[in-house]
Write a protein that holds these residues in place. Structure first.
Motif, PDB file in Angstrom:
ATOM      1  N   UNK A 193       0.826  -1.204   0.000  1.00  0.00           N
ATOM      2  CA  UNK A 193       0.000   0.000   0.000  1.00  0.00           C
ATOM      3  C   UNK A 193       0.867   1.264   0.000  1.00  0.00           C
ATOM      4  N   UNK A 194       2.140   1.101   0.325  1.00  0.00           N
ATOM      5  CA  UNK A 194       3.051   2.251   0.287  1.00  0.00           C
ATOM      6  C   UNK A 194       4.486   1.743   0.129  1.00  0.00           C
ATOM      7  N   UNK A 195       5.277   2.459  -0.654  1.00  0.00           N
ATOM      8  CA  UNK A 195       6.715   2.169  -0.779  1.00  0.00           C
ATOM      9  C   UNK A 195       7.425   3.503  -0.751  1.00  0.00           C
ATOM     10  N   UNK A 196       8.402   3.660   0.129  1.00  0.00           N
ATOM     11  CA  UNK A 196       9.121   4.938   0.167  1.00  0.00           C
ATOM     12  C   UNK A 196      10.598   4.718  -0.175  1.00  0.00           C
ATOM     13  N   UNK A 197      11.270   5.807  -0.524  1.00  0.00           N
ATOM     14  CA  UNK A 197      12.653   5.695  -0.987  1.00  0.00           C
ATOM     15  C   UNK A 197      13.608   5.209   0.096  1.00  0.00           C
ATOM     16  N   UNK A 198      13.243   5.378   1.370  1.00  0.00           N
ATOM     17  CA  UNK A 198      14.162   4.977   2.437  1.00  0.00           C
ATOM     18  C   UNK A 198      13.918   3.528   2.883  1.00  0.00           C
ATOM     19  N   UNK A 202      11.056   1.934   3.450  1.00  0.00           N
ATOM     20  CA  UNK A 202       9.848   1.613   4.237  1.00  0.00           C
ATOM     21  C   UNK A 202       8.739   1.164   3.297  1.00  0.00           C
ATOM     22  N   UNK A 203       8.004   0.168   3.749  1.00  0.00           N
ATOM     23  CA  UNK A 203       6.846  -0.284   2.983  1.00  0.00           C
ATOM     24  C   UNK A 203       5.681  -0.455   3.944  1.00  0.00           C
ATOM     25  N   UNK A 204       4.492  -0.473   3.384  1.00  0.00           N
ATOM     26  CA  UNK A 204       3.311  -0.760   4.209  1.00  0.00           C
ATOM     27  C   UNK A 204       2.517  -1.856   3.509  1.00  0.00           C
ATOM     28  N   UNK A 205       2.062  -2.816   4.294  1.00  0.00           N
ATOM     29  CA  UNK A 205       1.186  -3.888   3.823  1.00  0.00           C
ATOM     30  C   UNK A 205      -0.066  -3.862   4.672  1.00  0.00           C
ATOM     31  N   UNK A 206      -1.181  -4.301   4.104  1.00  0.00           N
ATOM     32  CA  UNK A 206      -2.389  -4.389   4.926  1.00  0.00           C
ATOM     33  C   UNK A 206      -2.877  -5.830   4.901  1.00  0.00           C
ATOM     34  N   UNK A 231     -11.708   5.118 -12.761  1.00  0.00           N
ATOM     35  CA  UNK A 231     -12.647   4.468 -11.859  1.00  0.00           C
ATOM     36  C   UNK A 231     -11.923   3.315 -11.168  1.00  0.00           C
ATOM     37  N   UNK A 232     -11.946   3.325  -9.842  1.00  0.00           N
ATOM     38  CA  UNK A 232     -11.318   2.261  -9.048  1.00  0.00           C
ATOM     39  C   UNK A 232     -12.428   1.463  -8.388  1.00  0.00           C
ATOM     40  N   UNK A 233     -12.433   0.170  -8.626  1.00  0.00           N
ATOM     41  CA  UNK A 233     -13.444  -0.697  -8.010  1.00  0.00           C
ATOM     42  C   UNK A 233     -12.725  -1.737  -7.172  1.00  0.00           C
ATOM     43  N   UNK A 234     -13.109  -1.821  -5.897  1.00  0.00           N
ATOM     44  CA  UNK A 234     -12.447  -2.793  -5.018  1.00  0.00           C
ATOM     45  C   UNK A 234     -13.504  -3.562  -4.249  1.00  0.00           C
ATOM     46  N   UNK A 235     -13.217  -4.812  -3.972  1.00  0.00           N
ATOM     47  CA  UNK A 235     -14.065  -5.578  -3.059  1.00  0.00           C
ATOM     48  C   UNK A 235     -13.151  -6.193  -2.012  1.00  0.00           C
ATOM     49  N   UNK A 236     -13.542  -6.069  -0.745  1.00  0.00           N
ATOM     50  CA  UNK A 236     -12.751  -6.638   0.345  1.00  0.00           C
ATOM     51  C   UNK A 236     -11.335  -6.098   0.363  1.00  0.00           C
ATOM     52  N   UNK A 237     -10.353  -7.013   0.478  1.00  0.00           N
ATOM     53  CA  UNK A 237      -8.969  -6.543   0.564  1.00  0.00           C
ATOM     54  C   UNK A 237      -8.427  -6.096  -0.787  1.00  0.00           C
ATOM     55  N   UNK A 238      -9.251  -6.143  -1.832  1.00  0.00           N
ATOM     56  CA  UNK A 238      -8.859  -5.578  -3.128  1.00  0.00           C
ATOM     57  C   UNK A 238      -8.590  -4.083  -3.050  1.00  0.00           C
ATOM     58  N   UNK A 239      -8.987  -3.460  -1.947  1.00  0.00           N
ATOM     59  CA  UNK A 239      -8.704  -2.025  -1.782  1.00  0.00           C
ATOM     60  C   UNK A 239      -7.188  -1.776  -1.665  1.00  0.00           C
ATOM     61  N   UNK A 240      -6.421  -2.760  -1.212  1.00  0.00           N
ATOM     62  CA  UNK A 240      -5.027  -2.466  -0.830  1.00  0.00           C
ATOM     63  C   UNK A 240      -4.131  -2.049  -2.009  1.00  0.00           C
TER      64      UNK A 240
END
Ligand code: FES
Length: 362
Positions: A101-106, A108-112, A154-163
């Motif tokens: 869900x996020x990747x930074x240059x230093x 760091x990453x984020x997962x959900x 248009x972004x369509x997500x269901x459940x964890x498809x939002x990540x």
């Protein structure tokens, strides 16, 4: 105790190229080098990606976001891609894919991570993974990307498809994407709208973003073809369970909306009728191992159970990173049931099961 800080270990990792070359040419064993490196910092390795848990926060009733800092071996990762996360329990190594869900240059990453009822790994991660722990990740894979073309999205997500969609959305808005964006997130019930506060804050800051939620557990809450037709957007990105994705793609194409369409689904592979459970012989030629196996589990699982560590990513037949040569014998595609017997043809270990004795270039 770590002799180096993680920041310093990341710096050291950049200077290990000569050791990587020596290992690649067979002068050193990577496992031996890794044993030494992990004394300097538990996350430091020659090639493998290890990361320390930096923070955890609940972003829905059933979803936890974890922030990790990688060891310097995560190269060219992008938000919206997926990584395999590994955890050992009672001596058994488990792995699951999660979206970045996020990747930074230093680094760091984020997962959900969404809680799956009865899900061994997700429950373990949600309940026990603590800040400060070091875990292993696979290399990132996946081609989901924000549309290059001009026009509304248009972004369509269901459940964890939002990540994965959230990862792409955050980056697009940060880059100044100014065309209209509509995000519809379908969840089963109230409380499951992951990252709702952040999405509302983004919509308040960016006049071009509209966020909506639909509740499939309520009467009339499931997305319909008519509702999709009423949603604005020239380019569609969607992610969710296989059934949701296939249906929405069908509606989009039937409506002749044009523009671009990118879709990803994460449902488990369809379970085909069980094959012969008789014992088969598996020969892994390069590692010189011969073991007993069965005709139901994938070759990837059976190789791992024999102590091998084949390269892999998605474990769903998508990313191709587990491709190996079939040297002899027949394998069955676990998705379609199709048989492949041509010697020296590439097969994907994660979706191939042996159909009799086989020899693999592994
Ligand atoms: S692990 Fe991705 S195709 Fe097999």
């Amino acid at each position: 105790m770590a002799l180096l800080s993680l920041a310093l270990a990341r710096h050291v990792a950049r200077g290990l190229q000569p050791l990587r070359r020596l290992c690649a040419s067979g002068w050193l064993r990577e496992a031996d080098v890794d044993l030494f490196l992990r004394l300097l910092h538990p996350a430091l390795r020659l090639n493998r990606v290890f990361a320390r848990v930096e923070a955890r926060r609940w972003v829905a009733d059933d979803m936890l976001a974890i922030e990790l800092r990688c060891n310097g071996n995560a190269r060219d990762w992008r938000a919206g891609q997926h990584v395999q996360l590994y955890l050992e329990q009672d001596g058994v190594r488990h792995g699951r894919s999660y979206s970045l869900t996020r990747v930074t240059d230093d680094g760091r990453i984020e997962l959900a991570i969404k809680r799956q009822p009865g899900g061994r790994l997700s429950n373990l991660l949600l309940d026990r993974l603590a800040v400060g722990e070091v875990i292993e990740l696979g290399q990132a894979f996946g081609d989901f990307a924000w549309p290059q073309e001009q026009g509304a999205v248009l972004l369509l997500a269901a459940g964890s498809g939002i990540t994965p969609l959230l990862g792409l959305l955050r980056e697009a808005l940060a880059r100044g994407f100014a065309a209209p964006v509509t995000l519809l997130h379908q969840v089963r019930r109230q409380g499951q709208q992951a990252f709702a506060e952040e999405l509302q804050a983004l919509a308040a800051r960016h006049a071009n973003l509209q966020v909506r939620w639909a509740f499939s557990g309520e009467t009339g809450g499931r997305l319909t073809a008519a509702q999709l037709a009423a949603l604005p957007g020239e380019h569609l990105l969607l992610c969710g369970p296989r059934g949701f994705v296939e249906q929405a793609c069908g509606w989009w194409r039937d409506a002749g909306r044009g523009g671009s369409l990118q879709a990803e689904s994460f449902s488990p592979l369809p379970v085909l009728a069980e094959a012969d459970t008789d014992e088969v012989r598996l020969r892994f030629a390069r590692s010189g191992q011969q073991v007993s196996g069965n005709g139901n589990a994938s070759l990837l699982e059976q190789a791992e159970a024999s102590g091998l560590r084949p390269a892999h990513g998605c474990r769903q037949g998508i990313c191709t990173s587990c491709t190996c040569l079939l040297l002899a014998g027949t394998v069955r595609d676990l998705r379609s049931g199709e048989l492949f017997a041509e010697p020296n043809q590439p097969i994907r270990l994660c979706v191939s099961a042996p159909h009799g004795d086989v020899e693999i270039d592994l």
